[in-house]
Design a protein around this motif. Sequence first.
Motif, mmCIF file in Angstrom:
data_model
loop_
_atom_site.group_PDB
_atom_site.id
_atom_site.type_symbol
_atom_site.label_atom_id
_atom_site.label_comp_id
_atom_site.label_asym_id
_atom_site.label_seq_id
_atom_site.Cartn_x
_atom_site.Cartn_y
_atom_site.Cartn_z
ATOM 1 N N UNK A 65 0.820 -1.224 0.000
ATOM 2 C CA UNK A 65 0.000 0.000 0.000
ATOM 3 C C UNK A 65 0.846 1.263 0.000
ATOM 4 N N UNK A 66 2.097 1.142 0.453
ATOM 5 C CA UNK A 66 2.943 2.331 0.585
ATOM 6 C C UNK A 66 2.823 2.966 1.962
ATOM 7 N N UNK A 67 1.899 2.474 2.793
ATOM 8 C CA UNK A 67 1.716 3.084 4.121
ATOM 9 C C UNK A 67 2.949 2.889 5.003
ATOM 10 N N UNK A 68 3.528 1.688 4.942
ATOM 11 C CA UNK A 68 4.701 1.412 5.788
ATOM 12 C C UNK A 68 5.839 2.388 5.463
ATOM 13 N N UNK A 75 2.574 5.055 11.684
ATOM 14 C CA UNK A 75 2.108 3.756 12.174
ATOM 15 C C UNK A 75 0.695 3.800 12.748
ATOM 16 N N UNK A 76 0.249 4.999 13.138
ATOM 17 C CA UNK A 76 -1.140 5.135 13.592
ATOM 18 C C UNK A 76 -2.072 4.843 12.398
ATOM 19 N N UNK A 77 -1.684 5.403 11.269
ATOM 20 C CA UNK A 77 -2.484 5.227 10.056
ATOM 21 C C UNK A 77 -2.452 3.770 9.566
ATOM 22 N N UNK A 78 -1.261 3.170 9.605
ATOM 23 C CA UNK A 78 -1.136 1.770 9.174
ATOM 24 C C UNK A 78 -1.985 0.889 10.076
ATOM 25 N N UNK A 79 -1.869 1.145 11.402
ATOM 26 C CA UNK A 79 -2.585 0.257 12.327
ATOM 27 C C UNK A 79 -4.092 0.426 12.156
ATOM 28 N N UNK A 80 -4.573 1.618 11.828
ATOM 29 C CA UNK A 80 -6.013 1.798 11.613
ATOM 30 C C UNK A 80 -6.445 1.102 10.316
ATOM 31 N N UNK A 81 -5.574 1.128 9.306
ATOM 32 C CA UNK A 81 -5.891 0.424 8.053
ATOM 33 C C UNK A 81 -6.114 -1.069 8.335
ATOM 34 N N UNK A 82 -5.184 -1.667 9.063
ATOM 35 C CA UNK A 82 -5.331 -3.099 9.350
ATOM 36 C C UNK A 82 -6.447 -3.354 10.374
ATOM 37 N N UNK A 111 10.782 -3.484 14.886
ATOM 38 C CA UNK A 111 9.953 -4.311 15.787
ATOM 39 C C UNK A 111 8.966 -3.419 16.537
ATOM 40 N N UNK A 112 9.458 -2.324 17.080
ATOM 41 C CA UNK A 112 8.600 -1.414 17.865
ATOM 42 C C UNK A 112 7.481 -0.841 16.997
ATOM 43 N N UNK A 113 7.807 -0.433 15.778
ATOM 44 C CA UNK A 113 6.777 0.113 14.880
ATOM 45 C C UNK A 113 5.695 -0.924 14.578
ATOM 46 N N UNK A 114 6.139 -2.104 14.171
ATOM 47 C CA UNK A 114 5.173 -3.144 13.774
ATOM 48 C C UNK A 114 4.284 -3.561 14.944
ATOM 49 N N UNK A 115 4.828 -3.441 16.161
ATOM 50 C CA UNK A 115 4.037 -3.820 17.346
ATOM 51 C C UNK A 115 2.737 -3.020 17.425
ATOM 52 N N UNK A 158 16.153 -14.172 10.305
ATOM 53 C CA UNK A 158 16.172 -13.144 11.358
ATOM 54 C C UNK A 158 14.930 -12.255 11.268
ATOM 55 N N UNK A 159 14.513 -11.959 10.056
ATOM 56 C CA UNK A 159 13.323 -11.144 9.852
ATOM 57 C C UNK A 159 12.093 -11.852 10.425
ATOM 58 N N UNK A 160 12.026 -13.156 10.196
ATOM 59 C CA UNK A 160 10.897 -13.939 10.742
ATOM 60 C C UNK A 160 10.923 -13.906 12.268
ATOM 61 N N UNK A 161 12.125 -14.019 12.816
ATOM 62 C CA UNK A 161 12.261 -14.004 14.279
ATOM 63 C C UNK A 161 11.824 -12.637 14.834
ATOM 64 N N UNK A 162 12.251 -11.565 14.165
ATOM 65 C CA UNK A 162 11.870 -10.213 14.617
ATOM 66 C C UNK A 162 10.353 -10.017 14.492
ATOM 67 N N UNK A 163 9.762 -10.615 13.440
ATOM 68 C CA UNK A 163 8.299 -10.525 13.288
ATOM 69 C C UNK A 163 7.610 -11.160 14.498
ATOM 70 N N UNK A 164 8.181 -12.262 14.953
ATOM 71 C CA UNK A 164 7.617 -12.910 16.143
ATOM 72 C C UNK A 164 7.733 -11.960 17.344
ATOM 73 N N UNK A 165 8.900 -11.318 17.475
ATOM 74 C CA UNK A 165 9.100 -10.373 18.589
ATOM 75 C C UNK A 165 8.103 -9.208 18.498
ATOM 76 N N UNK A 166 7.695 -8.848 17.263
ATOM 77 C CA UNK A 166 6.777 -7.715 17.077
ATOM 78 C C UNK A 166 5.318 -8.110 17.320
ATOM 79 N N UNK A 167 5.097 -9.358 17.673
ATOM 80 C CA UNK A 167 3.729 -9.775 18.015
ATOM 81 C C UNK A 167 2.948 -10.386 16.868
#
Length: 677
Positions: A29-32, A37-44, A81-85, A146-155
């Motif tokens: 979408x280009x949002x990331x 991140x407020x806007x991204x999180x509202x989209x999802x 990680x913090x953003x994606x959380x 590592x990206x997959x692992x960080x995704x797990x850390x991001x919830x």
Amino acid sequence: MNSYPNIFRKLDLGFTELKNRIIMGSMHTGLEEIGDWKRISEFYASRARGQVALIITGGIGPNKEGSVLPGAAMMSNEKDVKNHMISTKAVHEEGSKIVMQILHAGRYAYNDKAVAPSPLKAPISPFIPKELDEEGIEKQISDIVQSAYLAKCAGYDGVEIMGSEGYLINQFLVSHTNRREDNWGGSYENRIRFPVEIVKRIRKKVGTNFLLIYRLSIIDLIPNGSSWDEVVLLAKAIEKAGANIINSGIGWHEARIPTIATSVPKKAFSWVTKKLYGQVSIPIIASNRINSPELAESVLADKCADLVSMARPFLADSEFVKKASENKSNEIVPCIACNQACLDHTFSMKLTSCLVNPRACRETELKYEKVILPKKIAVVGAGPAGISFSITAAQRGHLVSLFEEKDEIGGQLNFAKKIPGKEEFYGLLDYYINEVKRLKIDLITNHKVKHSDLIGFDEVVVATGVLPRKIDIDGYNNFNGVYDYQQIFSNKVSIGNRIAIIGAGGIGFDVAEYLSSSGISPTLDINKWMKKWGVIDPENERGGVLLSGGIKDFECSKEIFLLQRKNEKPGKRLGKTTGWIHRKSLEKKNVKMLSGVNYEKITPEGLLISFGEEKSDLQLLKVDTIIICAGQISELSLIKTICTKSVKYHVIGGAKKANELDAKSAIDEGCRLAAQL
Ligand code: NAP
Ligand code: SF4
């Protein structure tokens, strides 16, 4: 009782459960990239509120060399990680699950640091990728893990590994892009080592209670793509390596076969997913050109797949699943697969939105709030601008009267629906008709508005649209057989077999498609469509595509010339992702497309043209019909009547600006004005 028993069955995955069978597929979408991140999180979160079981994010790069373009979103450090959380938390609060797609673009990366199994330039990229050495391959695998692992850390509830559409993993799989002679190339067993190692190592790193979806290219649609036996072998190896779900990938980006455009038949590739169904014991996802609960239900009932993924339909309507669960399928805003505000935006580096829903990706900015004091609003003209205004205003609580001069609503959408390959417009018009009724909009058709009709309204909206532009060519009035494009669709004029179309914009192309077609539209007949494009069972031909590229002389018995004055490739200004399809379709029907044309004169024998500034190559096109598709002008007669009589009015759509007006901007203007009044 719900009409979709298969959609609303839970899926037990052992350690977790999906509440229904609908997945929102990955979309860029280009949002990331904006980083809001407020806007991204509202989209999802709004899609989660709409009850979709599982969301797959847009493709996230594991490292710089693998990102689709410089500056594209990545998951590679603590800040990511913090953003994606923020968005995983928002989705979980609404009761859905979310997985992050890891996409390594390989040679498709728009980046001079691109890497690939072999140094072969992709036809859709200007960059020659660097060939990965052993160390480089290990680095890519370890960055993806590592990206997959960080995704797990991001919830996240899991990850999807993008193994299809011609990206890096796919590039390892076929000899077309993998010319290596080491352990990562040569035999198929060697070529599949790359995805198998990725899946194995991710599973080891993240443990068992984490979803691992693998998107597998089940039909490459490129010459020398994977054979069917190879697809099955890979699916089995991926299951063994630890994946929980296999998603269907259809066609490489460089394939010259349309896979998601509106002219592709509905659920066109479910038969390929069905071939894989039962070959592995983990669930399989079907995708591509599934855009209604009825289609999704039929895919599941026919045992083509265990789950259905839809992406663009969730841009068109965030409440798709909720409305289906309430048996309100006819209230779902239909995605017409036009790509105009989603993929075309992505490929023009613009933020995604949706032609039928301008709120998509703008949820925090464009709000349709209920009004406290409803106004009486008159809308004149029921084309895309007038209808979208009326529906949005009525949804907000205003009292809307919609006047239309013709006997039906829809304006120019009623021409679009007649074009073979654009049948989705029928569905959009049905949705509009239903909403006008449901929202109790006072619809007055067959009525030419006068000043007296507008008395007593708090607001007047003029959406009277456009008129075809008339052009001046010597001899125009003496030729029996010159029509504008609106007359062609009226079925009241007689059209010959030798036709010149003046103007090769969107409408010129549409008219050429309309007149060069006969019999049932390939979009409504999958066998005809497959023959046209050369699509075949991958069991019979590698990649599922004929080397001949399908039928050349496809169905047209007329001689048609499509002409433009500009000296550039005809169709260059059509949609970024669809222009080539329109052009190719006309080429298959031998429509002659000419550029740099001067219209010299119309004679009793036909149209006399020359080329370029020097007016060379004088040619008489011996045609019996000439159709003018030279753009439009605003229809302003109403404004001329009312502007002198102190009526307060707003002008939207084609009546405001006819040049380059299309349904996307008309609907956007209608919705935005309705949000303000
Ligand atoms: P358009 O895209 O502006 O095309 C009009 C064509 O007429 C141009 O190619 C122009 O090319 C020619 N023209 C303009 N003035 C002329 C004149 N005085 N004499 C001769 N030729 C002239 O307009 P349209 O085809 O009517 O489409 C209207 C809108 O709908 C556009 O925004 C279009 O993108 C959109 N639309 C899109 C699609 C789609 O598939 N995405 C389909 C239908 C419509 P030259 O000056 O080079 O001859
Ligand atoms: Fe669907 Fe068109 Fe909207 Fe994209 S822009 S989501 S294709 S309706």
